[in-house]
Scaffold this motif. Structure first.
Motif, PDB file in Angstrom:
ATOM      1  N   TYR A  34       3.503  -9.372  -4.903  1.00  0.00           N
ATOM      2  CA  TYR A  34       2.076  -9.045  -4.888  1.00  0.00           C
ATOM      3  C   TYR A  34       1.534  -8.983  -6.313  1.00  0.00           C
ATOM      4  N   GLN A  46      -5.782  -5.435  -4.507  1.00  0.00           N
ATOM      5  CA  GLN A  46      -4.769  -6.457  -4.271  1.00  0.00           C
ATOM      6  C   GLN A  46      -5.413  -7.838  -4.407  1.00  0.00           C
ATOM      7  N   TYR A  49      -0.646 -12.201  -2.366  1.00  0.00           N
ATOM      8  CA  TYR A  49       0.687 -11.859  -1.926  1.00  0.00           C
ATOM      9  C   TYR A  49       1.430 -13.130  -1.561  1.00  0.00           C
ATOM     10  N   VAL A  59      -6.090 -12.643  -1.404  1.00  0.00           N
ATOM     11  CA  VAL A  59      -6.716 -11.509  -0.734  1.00  0.00           C
ATOM     12  C   VAL A  59      -8.170 -11.357  -1.173  1.00  0.00           C
TER      13      VAL A  59
ATOM     14  N   TYR B 100       1.855  -6.292   4.278  1.00  0.00           N
ATOM     15  CA  TYR B 100       1.615  -6.735   2.918  1.00  0.00           C
ATOM     16  C   TYR B 100       0.261  -6.291   2.403  1.00  0.00           C
ATOM     17  N   LYS B 101      -0.627  -5.800   3.274  1.00  0.00           N
ATOM     18  CA  LYS B 101      -1.949  -5.363   2.851  1.00  0.00           C
ATOM     19  C   LYS B 101      -1.906  -3.865   2.604  1.00  0.00           C
ATOM     20  N   LEU B 102      -1.902  -3.480   1.345  1.00  0.00           N
ATOM     21  CA  LEU B 102      -1.864  -2.073   0.961  1.00  0.00           C
ATOM     22  C   LEU B 102      -3.222  -1.738   0.355  1.00  0.00           C
ATOM     23  N   PHE B 104      -5.646   1.004  -1.437  1.00  0.00           N
ATOM     24  CA  PHE B 104      -5.573   2.219  -2.247  1.00  0.00           C
ATOM     25  C   PHE B 104      -6.885   2.974  -2.252  1.00  0.00           C
TER      26      PHE B 104
END
Lengths: 114, 114
Positions: A34, A46, A49, A59, B100-102, B104
């Motif tokens: 990532y 993000q 990835y 993304v 995979y999508k984090l 924050f």
């Protein structure tokens, strides 16, 4: 043990110049990789990835591109830098895809665009 | 869409006092939640993670967090703060199975009074 290395540590670049940032993971085969961007004093966004070599998903669009030329390498680049590209770039890896797969972050690269 | 809110941009506590940093999440389904810490000019380090199960999660360096589905919260706590805890703390949420999508939160800056 797995280690993540980012290069360079810091860059000062001119608007309109090209950029290439790198990230290498050692000690883990086939990691998910990532790229994140963090504005000064801000949260993490993000950017890209990658689940496998040669495959990268975007993304958010920030006039940047990413590539994964090797299993353990992730590259972030652009042909023409903007002032808005300044910030802190973080590479991360996770051992597998899944909601519970925590991500482990590298030390980051600080980019200043003048 | 998943989101995380950290309502306190800055928290100041005295060394030795207890600490709570707030995190509220918005997600349809069962979230996977994480707390990360970022020391000055460094990458992020994972403090703890929540998977469905015991609502109280123990982390490193004496940190713990409690998940509440009814309150949509995942607050971070520590019984006795040390000066070395001075850092920025980020709450993050991940969606299963698209791990995979984090996402924050905006982060809470913790200042420790000596």
């Amino acid at each position: 043990a797995q280690t993540i290395h980012q290069w360079p540590v810091a860059e000062i670049k001119a608007v309109g110049s090209p950029l290439s940032l790198g990230c290498t993971i050692k000690g883990k085969s086939s990691p998910n990789l990532y790229w994140y961007w963090q504005a000064t004093g801000g949260t993490l966004q993000q950017l890209f990835y990658s689940i496998t070599v040669g495959q990268v998903e975007s993304v958010v669009q920030l006039n940047l591109s990413a590539s994964r030329p090797k299993d353990d390498q992730f590259i972030l680049s652009t042909e023409k830098l903007l002032l808005s590209h300044s910030g802190f770039y973080l590479c991360a890896w996770s051992p597998r895809t899944g909601g519970d797969a925590e991500q482990f972050f590298g030390p980051g690269t600080r980019l200043t665009v003048l | 869409a998943q989101s995380v809110t950290q309502p306190d941009a800055r928290v100041t506590v005295s060394e030795g006092a207890s600490l709570q940093l707030r995190c509220k999440y918005s997600y349809f389904g069962t979230p996977y939640l994480f707390w990360y810490v970022q020391y000055p000019r460094q990458g992020l380090q994972l403090l703890l993670k929540y998977y469905p199960g015991d609502p109280v999660v123990q982390g490193v360096n004496g940190f713990e967090a409690e998940f509440s589905k009814s309150n949509s919260s995942f607050h971070l706590r520590k019984a006795s703060v040390h000066w070395s805890d001075w850092a920025v703390y980020f709450c993050a949420v991940s969606m299963f199975p698209m791990g995979y999508k984090l996402t924050f939160g905006t982060g809470t800056s913790l200042l420790v009074d000596p």
